[in-house]
Design an enzyme around this catalytic site. Sequence first.
Site, PDB file in Angstrom:
ATOM      1  N   LYS A 211     -16.919   0.613  13.132  1.00  9.15           N
ATOM      2  CA  LYS A 211     -16.413   1.061  11.837  1.00  9.15           C
ATOM      3  C   LYS A 211     -16.897   0.054  10.809  1.00  9.15           C
ATOM      4  CE  LYS A 211     -12.027   1.865   9.592  1.00  9.15           C
ATOM      5  NZ  LYS A 211     -10.626   1.544   9.628  1.00  9.15           N
TER       6      LYS A 211
ATOM      7  N   LYS B   4     -18.350  -0.670   6.490  1.00 15.80           N
ATOM      8  CA  LYS B   4     -18.312  -0.251   5.078  1.00 15.80           C
ATOM      9  C   LYS B   4     -19.626   0.475   4.758  1.00 15.80           C
ATOM     10  CE  LYS B   4     -17.218  -2.730   0.784  1.00 15.80           C
ATOM     11  NZ  LYS B   4     -17.415  -1.962  -0.246  1.00 15.80           N
TER      12      LYS B   4
ATOM     13  N   ASP C 126       0.825  -1.223   0.000  1.00 16.44           N
ATOM     14  CA  ASP C 126       0.000   0.000   0.000  1.00 16.44           C
ATOM     15  C   ASP C 126       0.852   1.264   0.000  1.00 16.44           C
ATOM     16  OD1 ASP C 126      -2.426  -1.273   0.024  1.00 16.44           O
ATOM     17  OD2 ASP C 126      -2.830  -0.986   2.154  1.00 16.44           O
TER      18      ASP C 126
ATOM     19  N   TRP D 157     -13.952  -2.607  14.505  1.00 11.84           N
ATOM     20  CA  TRP D 157     -14.033  -2.744  13.046  1.00 11.84           C
ATOM     21  C   TRP D 157     -14.952  -3.944  12.837  1.00 11.84           C
ATOM     22  CZ3 TRP D 157     -10.647   0.336  14.982  1.00 11.84           C
ATOM     23  CH2 TRP D 157      -9.630   0.962  14.286  1.00 11.84           C
TER      24      TRP D 157
ATOM     25  N   TYR E 276     -16.440  -6.347  10.429  1.00 14.32           N
ATOM     26  CA  TYR E 276     -16.353  -6.809   9.050  1.00 14.32           C
ATOM     27  C   TYR E 276     -16.969  -8.206   8.897  1.00 14.32           C
ATOM     28  CZ  TYR E 276     -12.908  -3.023   8.263  1.00 14.32           C
ATOM     29  OH  TYR E 276     -12.275  -1.810   8.151  1.00 14.32           O
TER      30      TYR E 276
END
Length: 260
Positions: A173, A175, A29, A141, A143
């Site tokens: 957090k 999407k 990245d 997070w 996910y």
Amino acid sequence: MKIKIEYISKNGRTLLLAYDHGIEHGPVDFNKKTIDPYYVLDIAKKGGFTGIILQKGVAEKYYGEKYKKVPLILKLNGKTNIYKGEPVSLQICSVKEAVDIGAKAVGYTIYIGSEFESKMLHEFGKIEEEAHDHGLPVIVWMYPRGKAVKTLDAKKIAYAARVGLEIGADFIKVKYTGSIESFKNVVRAAGKCGVLCLGGERMSESKILKTAHDCLEAGAVGMAVGRNIWQHKEPVKMARALGTVVLKNKTAKEALKILK
Ligand code: FBP
């Protein structure tokens, strides 16, 4: 103890710079500039972020006095993307260590739907209790991932958001679901848990600014972005543009003027 949400918020809004990609994705990245943590810490400082997300090694070695104005969010778990099995990410830093390094909040990822979700939920429970004993806000997070998660849709994101509320997170957090209407369901499911929208891979300036605007319109309290800021050729300008939307309630069109 009272949880100090204000540690990482400004007028009820939160804008975090994520820089934990070195473990999650590896140096792929980064370029010659962004591989240097000082480069990204400078962006966090000049860009007006309400916090920077780091893993403990980078925090210990780079987050010094000079950056103390930018609150530190210490990510307590992490994994590489080399192993391709069921996703699992376990604790690599304790809450005590995070506090000693100067964290004002802690973060933890849970892969809801993974064969190993129970391990992460269990570990998160202990972390959340300890962090709250110190008055530190906890960001999770959320996910949905793993072989049971065939496709990622708005319903699964709303489910993940609800799990965040149920397990005691202060922020989740997630999407963006792609529309204001469907993201409203995510925010509703999260209840009193603040919703932060993630950035994701590089996209056009107008797209990320519109995503920010729309998720806030749906009731999110902010964003946590990484690559869309520090991979930008003018990262501080890009951060200020995003901050205009997230922290100052401006439209994406108004924010775009900053980049002209
Ligand atoms: P980005 O805005 O760059 O996507 O960063 C957000 C983030 O959640 C990071 O904190 C984390 O390192 C990365 O994305 C995880 O990405 P992936 O979706 O590949 O697991």
